[in-house]
Scaffold this active site. Structure first.
Site, PDB file in Angstrom:
ATOM      1  N   HIS A 170       0.837  -1.204   0.000  1.00 49.16           N
ATOM      2  CA  HIS A 170       0.000   0.000   0.000  1.00 49.16           C
ATOM      3  C   HIS A 170       0.872   1.255   0.000  1.00 49.16           C
ATOM      4  CE1 HIS A 170      -3.962   1.860   1.721  1.00 49.16           C
ATOM      5  NE2 HIS A 170      -3.285   2.757   1.030  1.00 49.16           N
ATOM      6  N   ASN A 201      -4.962   5.936  -7.144  1.00 49.84           N
ATOM      7  CA  ASN A 201      -5.547   7.281  -7.137  1.00 49.84           C
ATOM      8  C   ASN A 201      -4.569   8.337  -7.655  1.00 49.84           C
ATOM      9  OD1 ASN A 201      -3.984   6.945  -4.817  1.00 49.84           O
ATOM     10  ND2 ASN A 201      -5.300   8.217  -3.537  1.00 49.84           N
ATOM     11  N   HIS A 240     -10.924   0.119   0.960  1.00 46.46           N
ATOM     12  CA  HIS A 240     -10.806   1.251   1.894  1.00 46.46           C
ATOM     13  C   HIS A 240     -12.147   1.313   2.617  1.00 46.46           C
ATOM     14  CE1 HIS A 240      -9.684   5.569   2.915  1.00 46.46           C
ATOM     15  NE2 HIS A 240     -10.996   5.559   3.154  1.00 46.46           N
ATOM     16  N   HIS A 298      -5.584  -0.646   5.730  1.00 45.18           N
ATOM     17  CA  HIS A 298      -5.355   0.150   6.948  1.00 45.18           C
ATOM     18  C   HIS A 298      -6.427  -0.007   8.023  1.00 45.18           C
ATOM     19  CE1 HIS A 298      -7.976   2.634   4.536  1.00 45.18           C
ATOM     20  NE2 HIS A 298      -6.999   3.198   3.847  1.00 45.18           N
ATOM     21  N   ASN A 331      -6.295   9.362   7.100  1.00 47.31           N
ATOM     22  CA  ASN A 331      -7.520   8.605   6.878  1.00 47.31           C
ATOM     23  C   ASN A 331      -7.186   7.121   6.659  1.00 47.31           C
ATOM     24  OD1 ASN A 331     -10.013   7.601   6.156  1.00 47.31           O
ATOM     25  ND2 ASN A 331     -10.326   8.981   4.443  1.00 47.31           N
ATOM     26  N   ASP A 353       0.841   2.723   3.754  1.00 45.59           N
ATOM     27  CA  ASP A 353      -0.053   3.778   3.285  1.00 45.59           C
ATOM     28  C   ASP A 353       0.732   5.079   3.124  1.00 45.59           C
ATOM     29  OD1 ASP A 353      -2.271   5.137   2.421  1.00 45.59           O
ATOM     30  OD2 ASP A 353      -3.261   5.224   4.367  1.00 45.59           O
ATOM     31  N   HIS A 384       2.590  14.479   0.558  1.00 44.27           N
ATOM     32  CA  HIS A 384       1.906  15.710   0.180  1.00 44.27           C
ATOM     33  C   HIS A 384       2.919  16.852   0.150  1.00 44.27           C
ATOM     34  CE1 HIS A 384      -2.160  14.134   0.362  1.00 44.27           C
ATOM     35  NE2 HIS A 384      -1.906  13.613   1.546  1.00 44.27           N
TER      36      HIS A 384
END
Length: 428
Positions: A56, A90, A177, A230, A276, A303, A307
């Site tokens: 992930h 994504n 998810h 997750h 999240n 995960d 950013h």
């Protein structure tokens, strides 16, 4: 072909042995080994693991290269001891066609720091309305076997059932998810005492648990594989434990940050802790550790969610959700699982290499440290202690929740098919 001799390592934390690598393969494992012309790595006191595998990872390319690229992300992965990562769908455009997943796969081949296996989207555009080209992505050069709309939940039960039926034909898996969207509208953090005191919108545990309960029942009905991304609550652990007791083909992952951090940190209003699913309570953290130890939770997955500075250095409500994790994951697992006595290093090898490679069918990864196997290996110095400084990261982004925190362990060498990608703690 080059030769590498690793001398005096504790293989999976156990017996001290030498490992001789010849070309892309482990040639011999034993004691007192020698090889003329070999590069020698003195590994006394270090633990030798199979190369880590992350099921992930968000590599952001194509579309958000300001956050991460396949090259920078795989450099970060190698720094953390990973030899293979699975790249989430994504991106922009979304990896929902054979063309996009092949682009990501080729970028991974070009990077040379670790293998990249794309994850295909379950639905077109991650919109949850129409199945994506699952078969075409599987039949592409990328050979996709894992599908996920991660970042969004496949909340339509009919679409989820159809996806499970479709991937069953070629042994694929849907990675969910688990987030019921109607129960998490406006959610900013875990719903509980802290959210009430801070006046922030709550993300209730039941929003995760209700989707997991539905999906394990769908997987049982269809006879297909489902993987829970997750997992973060004690209630989710009990549902997965129950499903496994019934023989349902479900696997689950936990992130390093959910093994260590709690929602109490949100009192600082520092957006680095916004993620999240959200950071949960101490009770949840302890339940997750126990579940990882007893095998209810199968794997650790990062995960890794990079950013850019401007997406995190702002007020809490406007900040993006997510944390980088590839370069600190093994250290956090050492602190929370090994140093607490919940797992030994052989258990770490299972949860961070063998099992994720098996779930994702990562060919050549998650293999035993023995003669004839591919030379995908990680050396870690467990005695090391260091303070996390994001300026040292290979990732393009710096949004780590561990800045200034002392963590144990350091990856000294990462070896991908007989070639060192990390040497003495630095990228080769």
């Amino acid at each position: 072909m080059s030769k590498i001799l690793i001398r005096g390592a504790q293989v999976l934390g156990g017996e001290v042995q030498d490992v001789l690598i010849d070309g892309e393969t482990i040639a011999e494992v034993g004691t007192g080994l020698s090889a003329e012309g070999a590069t020698v790595i003195e590994a006394q006191g270090q633990v030798l693991l199979p190369g880590l595998v992350d099921l992930h990872t968000h590599l952001r390319e194509p579309g958000r290269e300001d956050s991460e690229t396949v090259l920078t992300g795989t450099r970060a992965a190698a720094s953390g001891g990973y030899t293979a990562v699975f790249a989430m769908a994504n991106t922009h455009p979304v990896a929902d066609t054979a063309g996009v997943v092949e682009q990501v796969w080729r970028l991974g081949k070009e990077s040379g720091y670790c293998d990249v296996q794309p994850i295909g989207a379950v639905t077109v555009g991650l919109e949850g309305k129409k199945l994506a080209e699952l078969g075409a992505m599987h039949d592409s050069a990328a050979g996709v076997t894992v599908f996920s709309d991660d970042g969004k939940c496949v909340d339509d039960a009919v679409i989820m059932r159809r996806a499970l039926e479709y991937v069953k034909a070629f042994g694929g898996v849907v990675a969910q998810h688990a987030q019921e969207p109607r129960l998490t509208e406006g959610a900013q953090m875990n719903e509980g005492i802290v959210s009430a005191e801070l006046g922030l919108g709550g993300w209730p545990a039941v929003a995760e648990e209700s989707i997991i309960a539905r999906d394990v029942l769908l997987a049982e009905h269809v006879g297909s594989r489902v993987h829970i991304c997750h997992l973060s609550t004690a209630g989710s652990v009990e549902i997965v434990r129950w499903a496994k007791s019934r023989g349902i083909d479900v696997t689950a992952e936990v992130t390093p940050h959910h093994l260590l951090l709690t929602d109490e940190l949100v009192r600082s209003y520092n957006p680095v802790y916004k993620v999240n699913p959200p950071l949960r309570t101490e009770k949840d953290v302890l339940a997750l550790r126990e579940a990882l130890a007893d095998g209810t939770i199968d794997i650790v997955a990062t995960d890794h969610a990079p950013h850019p500075h401007e997406d995190k250095d702002c007020e809490w409500a406007a900040a993006a959700m997510g944390m980088v994790g590839l370069e600190t994951a093994l250290s956090v697992v050492q602190q929370t699982m090994v140093e607490t006595g919940l797992l030994d290093w052989a258990g770490v090898a299972d949860r961070m290499s063998f099992a994720p490679a098996r779930i994702g069918r990562a060919t050549g990864h998650g293999r035993p440290v023995s003669a004839g196997e591919p030379a995908n290996l990680t050396l870690v110095d467990p005695a090391y202690r260091g303070v996390v400084d994001p300026a040292d990261f290979a990732s393009r982004s710096r949004n780590t929740p561990y800045e200034g925190r002392e963590l144990p362990g350091r990856v000294t060498h990462t070896i991908l098919r007989g070639r060192a990608t990390v040497v003495d703690g630095k990228l080769a």
